[in-house]
Design a protein around this motif. Structure first.
Motif, PDB file in Angstrom:
ATOM      1  N   THR A 127      10.888   3.533  -5.545  1.00  0.00           N
ATOM      2  CA  THR A 127      10.607   2.789  -4.313  1.00  0.00           C
ATOM      3  C   THR A 127       9.855   1.504  -4.633  1.00  0.00           C
ATOM      4  N   LEU A 128       8.849   1.613  -5.465  1.00  0.00           N
ATOM      5  CA  LEU A 128       8.037   0.449  -5.804  1.00  0.00           C
ATOM      6  C   LEU A 128       8.864  -0.605  -6.528  1.00  0.00           C
ATOM      7  N   GLU A 129       9.705  -0.200  -7.463  1.00  0.00           N
ATOM      8  CA  GLU A 129      10.556  -1.157  -8.160  1.00  0.00           C
ATOM      9  C   GLU A 129      11.446  -1.899  -7.158  1.00  0.00           C
ATOM     10  N   TYR A 130      12.017  -1.169  -6.232  1.00  0.00           N
ATOM     11  CA  TYR A 130      12.876  -1.761  -5.201  1.00  0.00           C
ATOM     12  C   TYR A 130      12.101  -2.768  -4.352  1.00  0.00           C
ATOM     13  N   LEU A 131      10.912  -2.374  -3.892  1.00  0.00           N
ATOM     14  CA  LEU A 131      10.132  -3.249  -3.015  1.00  0.00           C
ATOM     15  C   LEU A 131       9.655  -4.508  -3.723  1.00  0.00           C
ATOM     16  N   GLU A 155       9.784   7.150 -13.784  1.00  0.00           N
ATOM     17  CA  GLU A 155      11.109   6.891 -14.325  1.00  0.00           C
ATOM     18  C   GLU A 155      11.382   5.391 -14.420  1.00  0.00           C
ATOM     19  N   PHE A 156      10.589   4.592 -13.697  1.00  0.00           N
ATOM     20  CA  PHE A 156      10.754   3.142 -13.668  1.00  0.00           C
ATOM     21  C   PHE A 156       9.448   2.494 -14.104  1.00  0.00           C
ATOM     22  N   ASP A 157       9.564   1.401 -14.844  1.00  0.00           N
ATOM     23  CA  ASP A 157       8.400   0.704 -15.370  1.00  0.00           C
ATOM     24  C   ASP A 157       7.831  -0.207 -14.285  1.00  0.00           C
ATOM     25  N   VAL A 158       6.860   0.308 -13.539  1.00  0.00           N
ATOM     26  CA  VAL A 158       6.246  -0.448 -12.456  1.00  0.00           C
ATOM     27  C   VAL A 158       4.738  -0.510 -12.666  1.00  0.00           C
ATOM     28  N   THR A 181       0.856  -1.184   0.000  1.00  0.00           N
ATOM     29  CA  THR A 181       0.000   0.000   0.000  1.00  0.00           C
ATOM     30  C   THR A 181       0.889   1.231   0.000  1.00  0.00           C
ATOM     31  N   GLU A 182       0.604   2.129  -0.926  1.00  0.00           N
ATOM     32  CA  GLU A 182       1.381   3.360  -1.104  1.00  0.00           C
ATOM     33  C   GLU A 182       0.447   4.562  -1.081  1.00  0.00           C
ATOM     34  N   ASP A 183       0.981   5.699  -0.655  1.00  0.00           N
ATOM     35  CA  ASP A 183       0.207   6.934  -0.746  1.00  0.00           C
ATOM     36  C   ASP A 183       0.212   7.446  -2.178  1.00  0.00           C
ATOM     37  N   ILE A 184       1.408   7.400  -2.821  1.00  0.00           N
ATOM     38  CA  ILE A 184       1.540   7.866  -4.200  1.00  0.00           C
ATOM     39  C   ILE A 184       2.656   7.081  -4.881  1.00  0.00           C
ATOM     40  N   VAL A 185       2.446   6.752  -6.138  1.00  0.00           N
ATOM     41  CA  VAL A 185       3.515   6.181  -6.957  1.00  0.00           C
ATOM     42  C   VAL A 185       3.878   7.263  -7.957  1.00  0.00           C
ATOM     43  N   ASP A 186       5.107   7.750  -7.819  1.00  0.00           N
ATOM     44  CA  ASP A 186       5.595   8.863  -8.625  1.00  0.00           C
ATOM     45  C   ASP A 186       6.681   8.339  -9.563  1.00  0.00           C
TER      46      ASP A 186
END
Length: 180
Positions: free
Chosen positions: A106-110, A135-138, A97-102
């Motif tokens: 962070t999401l790619e890492y997790l 910037e990352f394909d997530v 669960t994330e507040d925002i994916v910008d």
């Protein structure tokens, strides 16, 4: 605080309606799957709490803290794991669960971290999705709102640790962060 807001994008009512919709979708998809819900600190806490209260499924909750902002208005490009999970993800269906994916950093890492640790599946639910900043394909499988490429605060989103407690999501006036 309210005087620092240029405009309100989503009211408290808008947010709660989006959360109810997301909770219904997630609960239907995760029925009988015993997900591990991983809330990304500190921004996603408000969203996570409101979301899980509306989900009628068996689930566990854990927290992880990863930062790329360090108090600024843009990602630094450096990622730091500040607090790790206390729950083993091996064989688990993990729902981040994330507040925002910008930027998606962070999401790619997790996602990679949890897959490397043996998670059965890893998906994301975010209140806000900012694809223009990507910037990352997530993948963001579930999200409440697609947002413009502006600096947002409120409902968990912060600037230098402040504004998280606003009950709405708004655009921070550039004069507030350009002074610093």
């Amino acid at each position: 605080m309210n005087n620092d807001i240029e405009k309100v994008l989503y009211s408290e009512e808008d947010i709660q309606a989006a959360i109810a919709r997301l909770a219904k979708q997630v609960a239907a998809d995760y029925q009988d799957k015993d997900p591990l819900i991983v809330s990304v600190l500190s921004g996603a806490v408000l969203f996570t709490v409101d979301l899980i209260k509306k989900m009628d499924i068996m689930a566990q909750l854990d927290f992880i803290d990863v930062s790329t902002y360090f108090g600024g208005t843009a990602t630094t490009g450096h990622l730091k794991l500040i607090h790790d999970l206390t729950t083993d993800v091996k064989g688990r269906n993990v729902l981040i669960t994330e507040d925002i994916v910008d930027s998606g950093r962070t999401l790619e890492y997790l996602v990679k971290l949890f897959k490397d640790r043996g998670a059965k599946s890893v998906k994301t639910v975010s209140l806000l999705n900012k694809p223009e900043g990507r910037e990352f394909d997530v993948a963001v499988e579930y999200y409440g709102f697609k947002v413009p490429n502006e600096f947002l605060v409120g409902y968990g989103l912060d600037y230098k640790g402040y504004y998280r407690n606003l009950p709405y999501v708004g655009v921070l006036k550039p004069s507030v962060y350009s002074e610093n």
